[in-house]
Design a protein around this motif. Structure first.
Motif, PDB file in Angstrom:
ATOM      1  N   ALA A 105       0.766  -1.066  -0.089  1.00  0.00           N
ATOM      2  CA  ALA A 105       0.025   0.111   0.097  1.00  0.00           C
ATOM      3  C   ALA A 105       0.869   1.240   0.065  1.00  0.00           C
ATOM      4  O   ALA A 105       0.522   2.189  -0.684  1.00  0.00           O
ATOM      5  CB  ALA A 105      -0.776   0.123   1.340  1.00  0.00           C
ATOM      6  N   GLU A 106       1.919   1.332   0.749  1.00  0.00           N
ATOM      7  CA  GLU A 106       2.670   2.332   1.057  1.00  0.00           C
ATOM      8  C   GLU A 106       3.415   2.596  -0.340  1.00  0.00           C
ATOM      9  O   GLU A 106       3.389   3.577  -0.892  1.00  0.00           O
ATOM     10  CB  GLU A 106       3.902   2.040   2.149  1.00  0.00           C
ATOM     11  N   ASN A 107       4.197   1.432  -1.102  1.00  0.00           N
ATOM     12  CA  ASN A 107       4.796   1.700  -2.287  1.00  0.00           C
ATOM     13  C   ASN A 107       3.998   2.102  -3.452  1.00  0.00           C
ATOM     14  O   ASN A 107       4.356   2.830  -4.301  1.00  0.00           O
ATOM     15  CB  ASN A 107       5.341   0.377  -2.848  1.00  0.00           C
ATOM     16  N   LEU A 108       2.728   1.793  -3.494  1.00  0.00           N
ATOM     17  CA  LEU A 108       1.934   2.243  -4.578  1.00  0.00           C
ATOM     18  C   LEU A 108       1.405   3.642  -4.280  1.00  0.00           C
ATOM     19  O   LEU A 108       1.560   4.450  -5.362  1.00  0.00           O
ATOM     20  CB  LEU A 108       0.235   1.420  -4.138  1.00  0.00           C
ATOM     21  N   ALA A 109       1.113   4.235  -3.207  1.00  0.00           N
ATOM     22  CA  ALA A 109       1.096   5.700  -2.852  1.00  0.00           C
ATOM     23  C   ALA A 109       2.406   6.500  -3.355  1.00  0.00           C
ATOM     24  O   ALA A 109       2.410   7.360  -3.913  1.00  0.00           O
ATOM     25  CB  ALA A 109       0.759   5.758  -1.610  1.00  0.00           C
ATOM     26  N   ARG A 110       3.644   5.700  -2.882  1.00  0.00           N
ATOM     27  CA  ARG A 110       4.868   6.465  -3.404  1.00  0.00           C
ATOM     28  C   ARG A 110       5.029   6.407  -4.734  1.00  0.00           C
ATOM     29  O   ARG A 110       5.370   7.575  -5.171  1.00  0.00           O
ATOM     30  CB  ARG A 110       6.079   5.535  -3.092  1.00  0.00           C
ATOM     31  N   GLN A 111       4.528   5.610  -5.740  1.00  0.00           N
ATOM     32  CA  GLN A 111       4.473   5.568  -6.713  1.00  0.00           C
ATOM     33  C   GLN A 111       3.706   6.719  -7.476  1.00  0.00           C
ATOM     34  O   GLN A 111       3.332   6.751  -8.732  1.00  0.00           O
ATOM     35  CB  GLN A 111       4.204   4.204  -7.711  1.00  0.00           C
ATOM     36  N   GLY A 112       2.916   7.294  -6.589  1.00  0.00           N
ATOM     37  CA  GLY A 112       1.856   8.398  -7.096  1.00  0.00           C
ATOM     38  C   GLY A 112       0.435   7.568  -7.531  1.00  0.00           C
ATOM     39  O   GLY A 112      -0.495   8.412  -8.041  1.00  0.00           O
ATOM     40  N   CYS A 113       0.161   6.407  -7.137  1.00  0.00           N
ATOM     41  CA  CYS A 113      -1.128   5.746  -7.481  1.00  0.00           C
ATOM     42  C   CYS A 113      -2.264   6.333  -6.468  1.00  0.00           C
ATOM     43  O   CYS A 113      -1.778   6.647  -5.402  1.00  0.00           O
ATOM     44  CB  CYS A 113      -1.184   4.051  -7.135  1.00  0.00           C
ATOM     45  N   HIS A 114      -3.161   6.481  -7.070  1.00  0.00           N
ATOM     46  CA  HIS A 114      -4.511   6.529  -6.107  1.00  0.00           C
ATOM     47  C   HIS A 114      -4.913   4.711  -5.612  1.00  0.00           C
ATOM     48  O   HIS A 114      -5.048   4.160  -6.450  1.00  0.00           O
ATOM     49  CB  HIS A 114      -5.718   6.815  -6.850  1.00  0.00           C
ATOM     50  N   VAL A 115      -4.740   4.860  -4.467  1.00  0.00           N
ATOM     51  CA  VAL A 115      -4.938   3.486  -3.901  1.00  0.00           C
ATOM     52  C   VAL A 115      -6.277   3.142  -3.623  1.00  0.00           C
ATOM     53  O   VAL A 115      -6.798   3.613  -2.690  1.00  0.00           O
ATOM     54  CB  VAL A 115      -3.891   3.332  -2.567  1.00  0.00           C
ATOM     55  N   VAL A 116      -6.694   1.824  -4.027  1.00  0.00           N
ATOM     56  CA  VAL A 116      -7.842   1.334  -3.818  1.00  0.00           C
ATOM     57  C   VAL A 116      -7.574   0.162  -2.742  1.00  0.00           C
ATOM     58  O   VAL A 116      -6.848  -0.838  -3.292  1.00  0.00           O
ATOM     59  CB  VAL A 116      -8.602   0.809  -4.936  1.00  0.00           C
ATOM     60  N   VAL A 142     -11.442   2.913   0.204  1.00  0.00           N
ATOM     61  CA  VAL A 142     -11.724   1.463   1.055  1.00  0.00           C
ATOM     62  C   VAL A 142     -13.002   1.016   0.244  1.00  0.00           C
ATOM     63  O   VAL A 142     -13.919   1.747   0.417  1.00  0.00           O
ATOM     64  CB  VAL A 142     -11.907   1.310   2.389  1.00  0.00           C
ATOM     65  N   VAL A 143     -12.841   0.057  -0.603  1.00  0.00           N
ATOM     66  CA  VAL A 143     -14.158  -0.560  -1.201  1.00  0.00           C
ATOM     67  C   VAL A 143     -14.405  -2.034  -0.909  1.00  0.00           C
ATOM     68  O   VAL A 143     -13.260  -2.784  -0.861  1.00  0.00           O
ATOM     69  CB  VAL A 143     -14.115  -0.502  -2.657  1.00  0.00           C
ATOM     70  N   ALA A 144     -15.426  -2.246  -0.631  1.00  0.00           N
ATOM     71  CA  ALA A 144     -16.123  -3.758  -0.464  1.00  0.00           C
ATOM     72  C   ALA A 144     -16.011  -4.626  -1.501  1.00  0.00           C
ATOM     73  O   ALA A 144     -15.902  -5.960  -1.568  1.00  0.00           O
ATOM     74  CB  ALA A 144     -17.277  -3.976   0.618  1.00  0.00           C
ATOM     75  N   GLY A 145     -16.591  -3.938  -2.545  1.00  0.00           N
ATOM     76  CA  GLY A 145     -16.696  -4.435  -4.049  1.00  0.00           C
ATOM     77  C   GLY A 145     -16.875  -3.559  -5.072  1.00  0.00           C
ATOM     78  O   GLY A 145     -16.703  -2.336  -4.890  1.00  0.00           O
ATOM     79  N   PRO A 146     -16.928  -3.898  -6.409  1.00  0.00           N
ATOM     80  CA  PRO A 146     -16.873  -3.041  -7.707  1.00  0.00           C
ATOM     81  C   PRO A 146     -17.991  -1.986  -7.167  1.00  0.00           C
ATOM     82  O   PRO A 146     -17.593  -0.655  -7.887  1.00  0.00           O
ATOM     83  CB  PRO A 146     -16.929  -3.698  -8.650  1.00  0.00           C
ATOM     84  N   GLY A 147     -19.004  -2.075  -6.769  1.00  0.00           N
ATOM     85  CA  GLY A 147     -20.212  -1.182  -6.574  1.00  0.00           C
ATOM     86  C   GLY A 147     -19.711  -0.075  -5.836  1.00  0.00           C
ATOM     87  O   GLY A 147     -20.443   1.084  -5.890  1.00  0.00           O
ATOM     88  N   GLU A 148     -18.725  -0.142  -5.023  1.00  0.00           N
ATOM     89  CA  GLU A 148     -18.303   0.902  -4.283  1.00  0.00           C
ATOM     90  C   GLU A 148     -17.164   1.813  -4.557  1.00  0.00           C
ATOM     91  O   GLU A 148     -16.810   2.913  -4.004  1.00  0.00           O
ATOM     92  CB  GLU A 148     -17.864   0.412  -2.637  1.00  0.00           C
ATOM     93  N   LEU A 149     -16.922   1.383  -5.859  1.00  0.00           N
ATOM     94  CA  LEU A 149     -15.672   2.241  -6.470  1.00  0.00           C
ATOM     95  C   LEU A 149     -16.271   3.646  -6.687  1.00  0.00           C
ATOM     96  O   LEU A 149     -17.360   3.872  -7.371  1.00  0.00           O
ATOM     97  CB  LEU A 149     -15.302   1.823  -7.760  1.00  0.00           C
ATOM     98  N   GLN A 169     -13.525 -11.125  -4.995  1.00  0.00           N
ATOM     99  CA  GLN A 169     -14.048  -9.738  -4.483  1.00  0.00           C
ATOM    100  C   GLN A 169     -12.689  -8.728  -5.153  1.00  0.00           C
ATOM    101  O   GLN A 169     -12.875  -7.792  -5.923  1.00  0.00           O
ATOM    102  CB  GLN A 169     -13.727  -9.324  -3.044  1.00  0.00           C
ATOM    103  N   LEU A 170     -11.485  -9.305  -5.202  1.00  0.00           N
ATOM    104  CA  LEU A 170     -10.142  -8.592  -5.863  1.00  0.00           C
ATOM    105  C   LEU A 170     -10.659  -8.429  -7.278  1.00  0.00           C
ATOM    106  O   LEU A 170     -10.461  -7.413  -7.864  1.00  0.00           O
ATOM    107  CB  LEU A 170      -9.204  -9.354  -5.269  1.00  0.00           C
ATOM    108  N   ASP A 171     -10.710  -9.565  -7.761  1.00  0.00           N
ATOM    109  CA  ASP A 171     -10.883  -9.824  -9.173  1.00  0.00           C
ATOM    110  C   ASP A 171     -11.950  -8.933  -9.829  1.00  0.00           C
ATOM    111  O   ASP A 171     -11.847  -8.666 -10.705  1.00  0.00           O
ATOM    112  CB  ASP A 171     -11.269 -11.298  -9.611  1.00  0.00           C
ATOM    113  N   ALA A 172     -13.112  -8.934  -8.972  1.00  0.00           N
ATOM    114  CA  ALA A 172     -14.175  -8.129  -9.281  1.00  0.00           C
ATOM    115  C   ALA A 172     -14.172  -6.582  -9.621  1.00  0.00           C
ATOM    116  O   ALA A 172     -14.439  -5.842 -10.467  1.00  0.00           O
ATOM    117  CB  ALA A 172     -15.513  -8.463  -8.592  1.00  0.00           C
ATOM    118  N   VAL A 173     -13.260  -6.091  -8.592  1.00  0.00           N
ATOM    119  CA  VAL A 173     -12.872  -4.732  -8.297  1.00  0.00           C
ATOM    120  C   VAL A 173     -11.938  -4.347  -9.714  1.00  0.00           C
ATOM    121  O   VAL A 173     -12.099  -3.395 -10.307  1.00  0.00           O
ATOM    122  CB  VAL A 173     -12.279  -4.461  -7.065  1.00  0.00           C
ATOM    123  N   VAL A 174     -10.937  -5.226  -9.848  1.00  0.00           N
ATOM    124  CA  VAL A 174      -9.814  -5.212 -11.001  1.00  0.00           C
ATOM    125  C   VAL A 174     -10.613  -4.976 -12.237  1.00  0.00           C
ATOM    126  O   VAL A 174     -10.553  -3.961 -13.132  1.00  0.00           O
ATOM    127  CB  VAL A 174      -8.844  -6.195 -10.908  1.00  0.00           C
TER     128      VAL A 174
END
Ligand code: F3S
Length: 279
Positions: A105-116, A142-149, A169-174
């Motif tokens: 999570a930290e590295n994604l943010a460092r790379q400039g990503c919006h973190v989900v 923070v999302v529980a599933g794709p509907g919360e993006l 859950q992860l696959d559905a969000v991606v």
């Protein structure tokens, strides 16, 4: 009635490690407390309390001189800082898999990503993941599933997942992010122990007359196992202790499957299997 245990069930590596670290503290005679219940299993927490390991809700509540035990879910960097500024001795039982997710999570943010963060809002592990990403300057949802993006997401987007979430859950969000034309950077931090227990439970639930799922009702991974079993086996029962077993549940059953969450110690599973065999 035949009792069949799932191929993978019960206390995972991270829980066994945390318990053994707490037991070592007790054995050394050191005063200690855990920041929040050590694991989501009320019986284990009561047993530790009886042996002198109390539970503090906040760093401010830890008594001077107590060793502060960080549980397997991990904590936020702010909690570590607060303990350091009080000069508390800290025993870090953060599961290495959770630590890996925090780093991701930290590295994604460092790379400039919006973190989900895919997970359960308010869960201590998710709070930790969120805090690590925020601490590195990232915007976080923070999302529980794709509907919360949320609307309006744009690249770069990074995805990290609470270790005990279901792979689907992860696959559905991606998939939903890709359907929006985004190219998410995905850190699959679903814990292997969780996956093994979920797959083994689903497999077994299809073949038995009833399923018993053992573990704390406050344990998110046990609750997931119960949901998975309920889909495949109508007679699925989530219990914490042997005295909750009702013989009427198993009328006309020839086989009963048993699974247990990653925070359920072996002795609790055996006690329930003994009761089931005796029916
Ligand atoms: Fe760790 Fe996985 Fe257990 S993340 S605490 S080994 S469920």
């Amino acid at each position: 009635m035949k009792v069949i245990r799932a191929r993978y069930a019960g206390a995972c590596y991270g829980v066994q490690r945390a318990l053994s670290m707490a037991n070592d503290v007790v054995a050394r005679g050191e005063a200690a407390c855990t920041l929040g219940p050590l694991i989501h299993n009320p019986q284990v927490v009561d047993d530790l309390a009886a042996r002198g390991v109390s539970v503090a809700c906040r760093v401010e509540d830890v008594a001077d001189g107590d060793v502060m035990i960080i549980r397997s879910h991990g904590v936020t960097p702010q909690v570590r800082d607060a303990a350091a500024s009080r000069g508390l001795a800290v025993l870090d039982a953060t599961c290495p898999h959770v630590a890996r997710a925090q780093k991701a999570a930290e590295n994604l943010a460092r790379q400039g990503c919006h973190v989900v963060v895919v997970g359960e809002a308010g869960h201590p592990e998710v709070e930790g993941l969120t805090a690590y990403a925020c601490g590195a300057g990232g915007a976080v949802d923070v999302v529980a599933g794709p509907g919360e993006l949320p609307d309006g997401l744009c690249d770069p987007v990074g995805v990290v997942v609470q270790t005990t979430q279901m792979q689907e859950q992860l696959d559905a969000v991606v998939e939903a992010l890709r359907a929006r034309g985004l190219s998410p950077v995905v850190k699959d931090t679903v814990c292997f122990a969780t996956r093994q227990r979920q797959e083994a439970a689903a497999e077994l639930a299809q073949t038995v007359d009833a399923m018993v799922i053992i573990g704390g009702r406050n344990s998110s991974n046990t609750t997931r196992l119960a949901e998975i079993c309920a889909k495949a086996c109508e007679r699925s029962f989530h219990v914490e202790a042997a005295d909750e077993i009702d013989p009427a549940w198993f009328r006309d059953c020839r086989t009963v499957g048993v699974t247990a969450g990653a925070s359920t110690p072996e002795d609790q599973i055996q006690a329930i299997e003994d009761v089931l065999r005796a029916l």
